[in-house]
Design an enzyme around this catalytic site. Structure first.
Site, PDB file in Angstrom:
ATOM      1  N   GLU A   1       7.900  26.474  14.680  1.00  0.00           N
ATOM      2  CA  GLU A   1       6.598  26.543  15.366  1.00  0.00           C
ATOM      3  C   GLU A   1       6.578  27.684  16.382  1.00  0.00           C
ATOM      4  O   GLU A   1       5.546  28.323  16.594  1.00  0.00           O
ATOM      5  CB  GLU A   1       6.313  25.222  16.101  1.00  0.00           C
ATOM      6  CG  GLU A   1       6.032  24.058  15.176  1.00  0.00           C
ATOM      7  CD  GLU A   1       4.827  24.326  14.300  1.00  0.00           C
ATOM      8  OE1 GLU A   1       3.731  24.467  14.843  1.00  0.00           O
ATOM      9  OE2 GLU A   1       4.989  24.422  13.079  1.00  0.00           O
TER      10      GLU A   1
ATOM     11  N   HIS B   1       2.942  30.989   9.220  1.00  0.00           N
ATOM     12  CA  HIS B   1       3.868  30.221   8.378  1.00  0.00           C
ATOM     13  C   HIS B   1       4.001  30.846   6.995  1.00  0.00           C
ATOM     14  O   HIS B   1       5.079  30.828   6.393  1.00  0.00           O
ATOM     15  CB  HIS B   1       3.371  28.775   8.208  1.00  0.00           C
ATOM     16  CG  HIS B   1       3.654  27.896   9.394  1.00  0.00           C
ATOM     17  ND1 HIS B   1       4.928  27.660   9.862  1.00  0.00           N
ATOM     18  CD2 HIS B   1       2.828  27.177  10.192  1.00  0.00           C
ATOM     19  CE1 HIS B   1       4.872  26.843  10.902  1.00  0.00           C
ATOM     20  NE2 HIS B   1       3.615  26.533  11.137  1.00  0.00           N
TER      21      HIS B   1
ATOM     22  N   HIS C   1      -1.580  31.333  13.821  1.00  0.00           N
ATOM     23  CA  HIS C   1      -0.353  30.528  13.762  1.00  0.00           C
ATOM     24  C   HIS C   1      -0.112  30.042  12.327  1.00  0.00           C
ATOM     25  O   HIS C   1       0.994  30.177  11.797  1.00  0.00           O
ATOM     26  CB  HIS C   1      -0.481  29.342  14.731  1.00  0.00           C
ATOM     27  CG  HIS C   1       0.635  28.354  14.622  1.00  0.00           C
ATOM     28  ND1 HIS C   1       1.634  28.247  15.578  1.00  0.00           N
ATOM     29  CD2 HIS C   1       0.919  27.428  13.686  1.00  0.00           C
ATOM     30  CE1 HIS C   1       2.475  27.299  15.209  1.00  0.00           C
ATOM     31  NE2 HIS C   1       2.057  26.780  14.067  1.00  0.00           N
ATOM     32  N   GLU C   2      -1.145  29.496  11.700  1.00  0.00           N
ATOM     33  CA  GLU C   2      -0.984  28.923  10.357  1.00  0.00           C
ATOM     34  C   GLU C   2      -0.640  29.998   9.320  1.00  0.00           C
ATOM     35  O   GLU C   2       0.254  29.806   8.500  1.00  0.00           O
ATOM     36  CB  GLU C   2      -2.246  28.156   9.939  1.00  0.00           C
ATOM     37  CG  GLU C   2      -2.519  26.901  10.785  1.00  0.00           C
ATOM     38  CD  GLU C   2      -1.356  25.916  10.815  1.00  0.00           C
ATOM     39  OE1 GLU C   2      -0.667  25.743   9.788  1.00  0.00           O
ATOM     40  OE2 GLU C   2      -1.112  25.325  11.893  1.00  0.00           O
TER      41      GLU C   2
HETATM   42 ZN   LIG Z   1       2.806  25.332  12.728  1.00  0.00          ZN
END
Ligand SMILES: [Zn+2]
Ligand SMILES: [Zn+2]
Length: 323
Positions: free
Chosen positions: A228, A177, A173-174
């Protein structure tokens, strides 16, 4: 998606490539380097993954709205200039343990796999016990900062609570970004949330903060939360197992009491979630989330979105069609 192995044999880790010697005995075998489960199922690494293929439509729409604000980029760049990213980096470096081959080596190996899977240059990774921004709570579980030179911070309680596969999902997930090029707007939104909780006095930040009008704040935070959803998809493209994303979210929603939480019931709850709310209501809730300064939208919501992406075939399409 794990396999049991018996007897003496060697198996190459599908994630990190390490050749593992398997001792006899039953049970789930994990890689000695990245600690992810060993299996003979393949793990796809993307050579040329395009962010447009997985970005959530809410993210696309919210970013469009944000970019329509006249002068938005120069205002945000001004904000970032006075809060030079080196400052954040120093703050984390002073408060955290930097991950490397000799420090949390399994985390380092997981990060290598994540970056190799999405095709992203490896950022610095820190493990921190304290959050220097005081965010608090489980919502603040991991963090990606830096625009020029991105870095990731994972908070220690997260590593203690999650399995190796779930930590892998969070890193996915990170790094998502970074892959989706979120960082200018993301860092600006985080600074903004920080500023709203800080007495600025006569600092140079106070002057810039006045430029960030209410419409800019709302548009920025609205995008911030919807972004997100795109990164949860990136997390799925890394783990390649929806159940890992769901169990990660379940822990974020239900805290420590995972043994008492029913996985199937949680999936049902997530599937019902969207059916219960009409689009216009959802939009109002998004606005409230933005106004409330939450760092992440509700985990149940995020699960319902990721399940929908899987059910509608969006996930499979990216897996099949992207090299
Ligand atoms: Zn995030
Ligand atoms: Zn491995």
């Amino acid at each position: 998606m794990s396999t049991e192995f018996n007897g003496d044999s060697k198996i190459r880790c599908r994630y990190c490539g390490q050749l593992n010697k398997l001792a006899g005995g039953k049970g789930e075998a994990t890689c000695g380097r990245c600690r992810l489960p060993l299996s003979d199922e393949p793990h796809k690494k993307f050579a040329n993954l395009k962010a447009e293929t997985y970005i959530h439509p809410y993210d696309v729409q919210a970013l469009k709205t944000l970019k329509m604000i006249p002068g938005i980029d120069s205002i945000l760049k001004k904000l970032l200039e006075v809060t030079h990213e080196a400052y954040m980096r120093v703050l984390f470096n002073a408060n955290s343990v930097k991950v490397g081959p000799d420090q949390y080596p399994d985390l380092d190996a997981k990060l290598d796999v994540v970056c190799c899977t999405l095709g992203v240059a490896k950022p610095d990774l820190y493990v921190s016990v304290t959050n220097p921004f005081g965010g608090g709570g489980l919502g603040f579980n991991a963090f990606t900062g830096g625009v020029e030179k991105p870095f990731i911070v994972v908070f220690a309680p997260l590593i203690e609570r999650l399995t190796d596969q779930e930590v892998f999902a969070v890193l996915g997930h990170e790094v998502g970004h970074i892959h989706a090029q979120h960082l200018l707007y993301k860092v600006a939104a985080e600074l903004l949330m920080f500023l709203t909780h800080t007495a600025l006095g006569f600092s140079p930040l106070a002057a810039v903060a006045t430029l960030i009008t209410m419409p800019i704040q709302m548009a920025l935070l609205n995008w911030y939360h919807k972004a997100e959803l795109s990164c949860d998809r990136a997390g799925l493209l890394v783990t390649q197992d929806p159940s890992v994303i769901v169990s990660t979210m379940m822990k974020l929603a239900g805290g420590n009491l995972t043994s008492k939480v029913n996985y199937e019931a949680f999936i049902d709850q997530a599937r019902q979630f969207q059916k219960n709310y009409e689009e216009k209501w959802l939009d109002k809730i998004w606005t409230m989330i933005a106004a409330g300064g939450m760092s992440h939208p509700f985990p149940v919501w995020r699960v319902s979105e990721i399940l929908e992406w899987v059910d509608e075939g969006g996930y499979k399409k990216v897996m099949d069609e992207q090299d």
